[in-house]
Design a protein around this motif. Structure first.
Motif, short mmCIF file in Angstrom:
data_model
loop_
_atom_site.label_atom_id
_atom_site.label_comp_id
_atom_site.label_asym_id
_atom_site.label_seq_id
_atom_site.Cartn_x
_atom_site.Cartn_y
_atom_site.Cartn_z
N LEU A 152 0.88 -1.18 0.03
CA LEU A 152 -0.14 -0.07 0.03
C LEU A 152 0.91 1.17 0.02
CD1 LEU A 152 -2.73 1.24 0.45
CD2 LEU A 152 -2.56 1.21 2.75
N PHE A 153 0.61 2.14 -0.92
CA PHE A 153 1.35 3.40 -1.00
C PHE A 153 0.35 4.65 -1.47
CE2 PHE A 153 2.68 0.46 -4.41
CZ PHE A 153 2.22 1.16 -5.50
N PHE A 154 1.10 5.71 -1.52
CA PHE A 154 0.37 6.84 -1.78
C PHE A 154 0.70 7.09 -3.14
CE2 PHE A 154 -0.11 7.52 2.59
CZ PHE A 154 -1.50 7.67 2.83
N ALA A 155 -0.20 7.60 -4.10
CA ALA A 155 0.12 7.80 -5.33
C ALA A 155 0.82 9.29 -5.64
CB ALA A 155 -1.15 8.09 -6.49
N LYS A 156 0.65 10.08 -4.80
CA LYS A 156 1.49 11.52 -4.65
C LYS A 156 2.91 11.14 -4.36
CE LYS A 156 1.16 15.83 -2.50
NZ LYS A 156 0.56 16.78 -1.47
#
Length: 447
Positions: A290-294
């Protein structure tokens, strides 16, 4: 016409066009759920002489593994053997019994050992014939976000879909991404579940079940731009349905799920684990991230990075791992003293050309991807040879690092098209109220 006339004197355009028309009709019948027409067309393909001839031709002339023999020890068929195989396939395609698979070890990239299970030529011909009759049906039923290893989709479609989902208009900075890696999960799977999902006559399903019981592996090839195989088709059929949990983009083993701020990633991962257990895959070897697209991420050798410097708010570069592996291969050839300058040019050119073609829609204008220091080192090595001078080394360098067309990702020229697909990438319908044609998958207005 007899077999000799159809195989030697008549061109291959006629059987290819006839098979394509049947597959196109089969695709349309499957899409509108016309089961009666679907079964008739599928049986017609299995009994077609054109389909059998093309299956024999594909296996004996165009297959990438045609130089590796199975347990029969044959890598080549004479004309009489092709005639006998055609007649045998005509009589026994409905009751096919697969022979044992031969396990062959191949060293890949001089580091890892890959084991392949090679069937006989006759079994490969039967698999190709079954693929002709099954593939159009499931192509009409596959989810639109499934991009991997299909007849009418390339890897650049994945890049295009990611750009649309990570642009400023789609609020990419607010999205979270769940990455699912299933590359090591296909060591075991439920054979009964897969056979039930295949749309084919019972006799064909029984032949596929016998093939799976012999130890036939489901896998996606590493070559990203090749024609899909029977194994990749069965793998896509097995994984079909995983796209319904959340909007995602799937390419082979790798899946990206895009989460909005109100979506719950724990609930999604729980449903995915239950689905993987239903398929009979190995849950322990499945990776979730899980990671942020930003913050940016790597996918299929590309690095996607959000920025405010462009109109669409996105930069695409080669990933660090992809770039370092490319440099490792190039430097190993340049610094090898066993090769001359001409030999190095012939070995370097296809590697550099393929890398530039793979990243032709990426931004290679950045200084770190300009290959300046690689060119400088190659020129120094070429010029150090006694047979080469300054000008000849420059000519060899120009041939080796021949500039290929690259695009800045500010101008997204994704105008690619593949001939020979059943739906040509879009399924077009006419809207009588607006008097325009549109695709039911992507909503694009055509003509």
């Amino acid at each position: 016409m007899n077999f000799y006339e159809s195989y030697t004197h008549v061109t291959w355009n006629l059987p290819t066009n006839l098979l394509f028309k049947l597959q196109k009709r089969l695709f349309k019948a499957a899409y509108i759920r016309d089961k009666r027409k679907l079964i008739e067309l599928q049986k017609l393909i299995f009994q077609s002489n054109c389909a059998r001839l093309l299956a024999i031709r594909d296996v004996t002339q165009f297959c990438s593994n045609k130089t590796i023999a199975g347990i029969d020890g044959k890598v080549f068929l004479s004309f009489s053997e092709k005639f006998e195989l055609n007649e045998y396939l005509k009589l026994n395609y409905n009751n096919w019994k697969t022979q044992s698979l031969k396990k062959v070890s191949i060293i890949k990239n001089k580091e890892t050992t890959v084991y392949l299970k090679i069937p006989t030529i006759s079994d490969r011909v039967w698999q190709t014939l079954v693929k002709f009759g099954i593939e159009p049906i499931h192509e009409s039923l596959f989810h639109p976000s499934s991009y991997g290893f299909r007849s009418n989709i390339t890897i650049y479609h994945v890049q295009k879909a990611l750009i649309f989902n990570l642009s400023k208009n789609s609020f990419a900075s607010q999205k979270r991404i769940v990455f699912l890696d299933m590359s090591n999960s296909f060591c075991s799977f439920d054979h009964n579940y897969l056979v039930k999902k295949i749309i084919a006559p019972r006799s064909i399903k029984l032949g596929i079940f016998r093939l799976l019981e012999k130890g036939f592996d489901l896998e996606f090839l590493d070559e990203t731009l090749t024609i899909p195989t029977f194994s990749s088709l069965l793998s896509n059929i097995l994984l079909d349905g995983i796209e319904t949990f959340q909007y995602c983009i799937r390419y082979g083993y790798f899946i990206l799920f895009f989460l909005r701020p109100e979506d719950n990633e724990g609930y999604l991962i729980k449903n995915l684990k239950m689905f993987i257990i239903t398929l009979g895959l190995s849950l322990n070897k499945t990776k979730f991230m899980l990671f942020f697209a930003k913050k940016g991420f790597d996918f299929l050798g590309w690095n996607f990075k959000l920025t405010d410097k462009t109109t669409d708010g996105l930069f695409i570069f080669p990933s660090y791992v992809n770039y370092q592996s490319f440099l490792k291969r190039v430097k190993k050839i340049i610094n090898n003293s066993n090769y001359g300058a001409l030999t190095k040019v012939f070995k370097l050119y296809p590697i550099i050309r393929d890398w530039k073609i793979y990243h032709k829609y990426s931004s290679l204008l950045k200084y770190s991807y300009s290959l300046f220091f690689v060119k400088k080192r190659a020129f120094k090595v070429f010029n150090s040879e006694s047979r080469q001078d300054f000008y000849s080394s420059k000519r060899l360098l120009a041939k080796c690092f021949k500039a290929s067309q690259s695009f800045d990702n500010k101008i997204l020229n994704f105008n690619f098209h593949i001939n020979g697909s059943y739906n040509l990438g879009h399924l077009v319908y006419l809207d009588t109220t607006l008097n325009c044609y549109f695709c039911i998958h992507c909503g694009m207005n055509l003509f």
